[in-house]
Write a protein that holds these residues in place. Structure first.
Motif, PDB file in Angstrom:
ATOM      1  N   GLU A 187      46.737  30.133  47.372  1.00 57.12           N
ATOM      2  CA  GLU A 187      46.703  31.421  46.687  1.00 57.12           C
ATOM      3  C   GLU A 187      46.757  31.237  45.176  1.00 57.12           C
ATOM      4  O   GLU A 187      46.041  31.907  44.422  1.00 57.12           O
ATOM      5  CB  GLU A 187      47.878  32.278  47.163  1.00 57.12           C
ATOM      6  CG  GLU A 187      47.910  33.669  46.569  1.00 57.12           C
ATOM      7  CD  GLU A 187      46.772  34.544  47.045  1.00 57.12           C
ATOM      8  OE1 GLU A 187      46.496  35.555  46.360  1.00 57.12           O
ATOM      9  OE2 GLU A 187      46.165  34.223  48.080  1.00 57.12           O
ATOM     10  N   LYS A 188      47.590  30.328  44.709  1.00 62.20           N
ATOM     11  CA  LYS A 188      47.664  30.051  43.273  1.00 62.20           C
ATOM     12  C   LYS A 188      46.339  29.482  42.754  1.00 62.20           C
ATOM     13  O   LYS A 188      45.876  29.839  41.661  1.00 62.20           O
ATOM     14  CB  LYS A 188      48.804  29.073  43.006  1.00 62.20           C
ATOM     15  CG  LYS A 188      49.070  28.825  41.527  1.00 62.20           C
ATOM     16  CD  LYS A 188      50.163  27.788  41.330  1.00 62.20           C
ATOM     17  CE  LYS A 188      51.505  28.318  41.797  1.00 62.20           C
ATOM     18  NZ  LYS A 188      52.602  27.358  41.453  1.00 62.20           N
ATOM     19  N   TYR A 189      45.719  28.612  43.531  1.00 61.18           N
ATOM     20  CA  TYR A 189      44.434  28.041  43.115  1.00 61.18           C
ATOM     21  C   TYR A 189      43.348  29.115  43.040  1.00 61.18           C
ATOM     22  O   TYR A 189      42.571  29.156  42.083  1.00 61.18           O
ATOM     23  CB  TYR A 189      44.020  26.935  44.093  1.00 61.18           C
ATOM     24  CG  TYR A 189      42.602  26.457  43.877  1.00 61.18           C
ATOM     25  CD1 TYR A 189      42.308  25.514  42.905  1.00 61.18           C
ATOM     26  CD2 TYR A 189      41.552  26.974  44.635  1.00 61.18           C
ATOM     27  CE1 TYR A 189      41.005  25.083  42.694  1.00 61.18           C
ATOM     28  CE2 TYR A 189      40.254  26.552  44.438  1.00 61.18           C
ATOM     29  CZ  TYR A 189      39.982  25.617  43.455  1.00 61.18           C
ATOM     30  OH  TYR A 189      38.699  25.202  43.239  1.00 61.18           O
ATOM     31  N   ASN A 190      43.284  29.976  44.042  1.00 62.44           N
ATOM     32  CA  ASN A 190      42.243  31.012  44.043  1.00 62.44           C
ATOM     33  C   ASN A 190      42.399  31.970  42.869  1.00 62.44           C
ATOM     34  O   ASN A 190      41.402  32.370  42.244  1.00 62.44           O
ATOM     35  CB  ASN A 190      42.293  31.787  45.360  1.00 62.44           C
ATOM     36  CG  ASN A 190      41.874  30.943  46.548  1.00 62.44           C
ATOM     37  OD1 ASN A 190      41.038  30.054  46.426  1.00 62.44           O
ATOM     38  ND2 ASN A 190      42.444  31.220  47.711  1.00 62.44           N
ATOM     39  N   ASN A 191      43.625  32.352  42.545  1.00 62.51           N
ATOM     40  CA  ASN A 191      43.840  33.247  41.404  1.00 62.51           C
ATOM     41  C   ASN A 191      43.441  32.584  40.086  1.00 62.51           C
ATOM     42  O   ASN A 191      42.890  33.237  39.194  1.00 62.51           O
ATOM     43  CB  ASN A 191      45.305  33.688  41.350  1.00 62.51           C
ATOM     44  CG  ASN A 191      45.690  34.559  42.530  1.00 62.51           C
ATOM     45  OD1 ASN A 191      44.847  35.245  43.106  1.00 62.51           O
ATOM     46  ND2 ASN A 191      46.966  34.546  42.901  1.00 62.51           N
ATOM     47  N   ALA A 192      43.728  31.284  39.957  1.00 66.55           N
ATOM     48  CA  ALA A 192      43.361  30.587  38.733  1.00 66.55           C
ATOM     49  C   ALA A 192      41.857  30.321  38.653  1.00 66.55           C
ATOM     50  O   ALA A 192      41.248  30.449  37.584  1.00 66.55           O
ATOM     51  CB  ALA A 192      44.136  29.273  38.634  1.00 66.55           C
ATOM     52  N   ALA A 193      41.253  29.948  39.773  1.00 66.84           N
ATOM     53  CA  ALA A 193      39.817  29.649  39.777  1.00 66.84           C
ATOM     54  C   ALA A 193      38.979  30.867  39.472  1.00 66.84           C
ATOM     55  O   ALA A 193      37.872  30.760  38.925  1.00 66.84           O
ATOM     56  CB  ALA A 193      39.421  29.057  41.131  1.00 66.84           C
ATOM     57  N   ARG A 194      39.485  32.048  39.800  1.00 71.68           N
ATOM     58  CA  ARG A 194      38.734  33.272  39.553  1.00 71.68           C
ATOM     59  C   ARG A 194      38.524  33.515  38.061  1.00 71.68           C
ATOM     60  O   ARG A 194      37.531  34.107  37.646  1.00 71.68           O
ATOM     61  CB  ARG A 194      39.469  34.440  40.201  1.00 71.68           C
ATOM     62  CG  ARG A 194      38.648  35.690  40.359  1.00 71.68           C
ATOM     63  CD  ARG A 194      39.415  36.729  41.146  1.00 71.68           C
ATOM     64  NE  ARG A 194      39.614  36.312  42.522  1.00 71.68           N
ATOM     65  CZ  ARG A 194      40.787  35.938  43.024  1.00 71.68           C
ATOM     66  NH1 ARG A 194      41.858  35.942  42.268  1.00 71.68           N
ATOM     67  NH2 ARG A 194      40.893  35.570  44.277  1.00 71.68           N
TER      68      ARG A 194
END
Length: 376
Positions: free
Chosen positions: A188-195
């Motif tokens: 979840e942290k990765y997806n929020n940052a990658a966005r």
């Protein structure tokens, strides 16, 4: 049932407390599952339909006709959801579009990407320095150029994310469940940052943002009117199943006029979100809002008055008096057939007497003239 439990626990190795517990459970099961009394009061199922509970709202979004333009797709989806919650409980959020709508990049996004690329080149040459350093939202490291942040994210965090995904896909059963629970926070942290850091390879992230906002997104073929047909069929199917009480349509396409008329015939509330002030959809709906009103929150405030009008209309409809012959007959009874025949004979005799009296005088003489002549 109780005898069966007593037989099963007759073994002396089972203590008395366990026996009493099993017998009590058996009696409860017998009372609630084997009772022959069928006159128990059941909840009124019509109360939820007729306003005792909040309306069940379904949002249908025609992405081919009304894609989000002024704000990001995620913000538009969240604000639309908040406005829809003012009309009732939002249980269904459905969006349809063809593949071209997800591949298309709006001009505003293209301009922003072009400016970002120019700014990155100036930062690499040292011409422009950012006021605040770029911070990685996964590990917290600071960078003074955007390209260094992107390279760091791709080389470290993107590789770690791919490893986690491959481990989850290769696992089976309970091991897969454990891995999903273990890596859920990191993913979840990765997806929020990658966005915010990575640029989508295709389109501008429309489908992913809508899914993140809780919408069910369906991709149809690129044939003309394919999304409209699929969305219309989905709306009619849900109306047939009576799964909603308020229908919110995000579109300006006049092809949905007949569907909205059908919804109103089925006593459903209808709301249209579009930019055409004099559109055909707004003329056949109960309420209509523009995208600007959704984004600014004006639609959420005006929804209170719209719901109030719906409640007033429902109360007035319940106050309308209608004559029900069967109900009146059961409550007050009815005359016998002989009484009906006697009443009919009495009415016919009265009519014949009036005809005879009318024939006793000339047609031009009034009733008062005949009375004066008789008295003289």
């Amino acid at each position: 049932m109780v005898n069966l439990v007593r037989f099963c626990v007759s073994d002396r190795r089972v203590n008395s407390s366990t026996t009493r517990t099993l017998i009590a459970v058996a009696r409860v099961i017998k009372h609630y599952h084997f009772s022959t009394n069928q006159n128990l009061k059941s909840p009124d199922q019509c109360a939820a339909v007729h306003g005792a509970a909040r309306n069940i709202v379904a949002v249908f979004w025609d992405l081919d006709n009304k894609p989000p333009r002024s704000v990001s797709p995620f913000d538009a989806a969240v604000r639309l959801k908040k406005a829809a919650e003012s009309f009732g409980v939002v249980r269904y959020k459905i969006a349809y579009a063809n593949q071209h709508s997800f591949d298309y990049v709006p001009p505003e996004i293209r301009v922003h990407r072009r400016d970002r690329k120019t700014l990155n080149q100036l930062e690499n040459k040292g011409v422009v320095k950012p006021l605040d350093p770029y911070i990685c939202r996964v590990c917290g490291r600071k960078f003074y150029t955007n390209e260094k942040l992107i390279n760091h994210f791709k080389q470290i965090h993107e590789r770690e994310h791919k490893k986690r995904v491959s481990q989850i896909e290769s696992a089976r059963g309970s091991q897969r469940v454990k891995l999903v629970g273990k890596y859920s926070m990191n993913m979840e942290k990765y997806n929020n940052a990658a966005r915010d850091i990575l640029t989508p390879k295709v389109g501008y992230g429309l489908g992913d943002d809508l899914k993140r906002a809780g919408y069910w997104v369906s991709v149809v073929s690129n044939k003309p009117q394919a999304a409209d047909v699929a969305l219309r069929n989905h709306m009619v199917d849900m109306m047939d199943r009576r799964q909603m009480e308020c229908l919110i349509l995000v579109s300006d396409d006049s092809d949905f006029v007949e569907v909205l008329k059908e919804a109103r015939l089925r006593c459903l509330k209808t709301v249209v979100v579009g930019d055409n002030n004099d559109g055909a959809l707004k003329r056949v709906s109960d309420a209509a809002f523009s995208w600007q009103e959704i984004i600014t929150g004006k639609a959420k405030k005006e929804a209170v008055s719209v719901v109030g009008r719906w409640k007033d209309r429902f109360i007035l409809k319940r106050l309308e008096w209608t004559y029900n012959y069967e109900r009146e007959r059961k409550l007050y009874g009815s005359c016998s057939e002989d009484d009906d025949q006697n009443d009919d004979l009495g009415v016919s005799n009265l009519i014949s007497d009036e005809v005879k009296t009318d024939q006793s005088r000339a047609w031009w003489k009034l009733e008062s003239d005949s009375d004066v002549a008789a008295s003289s």
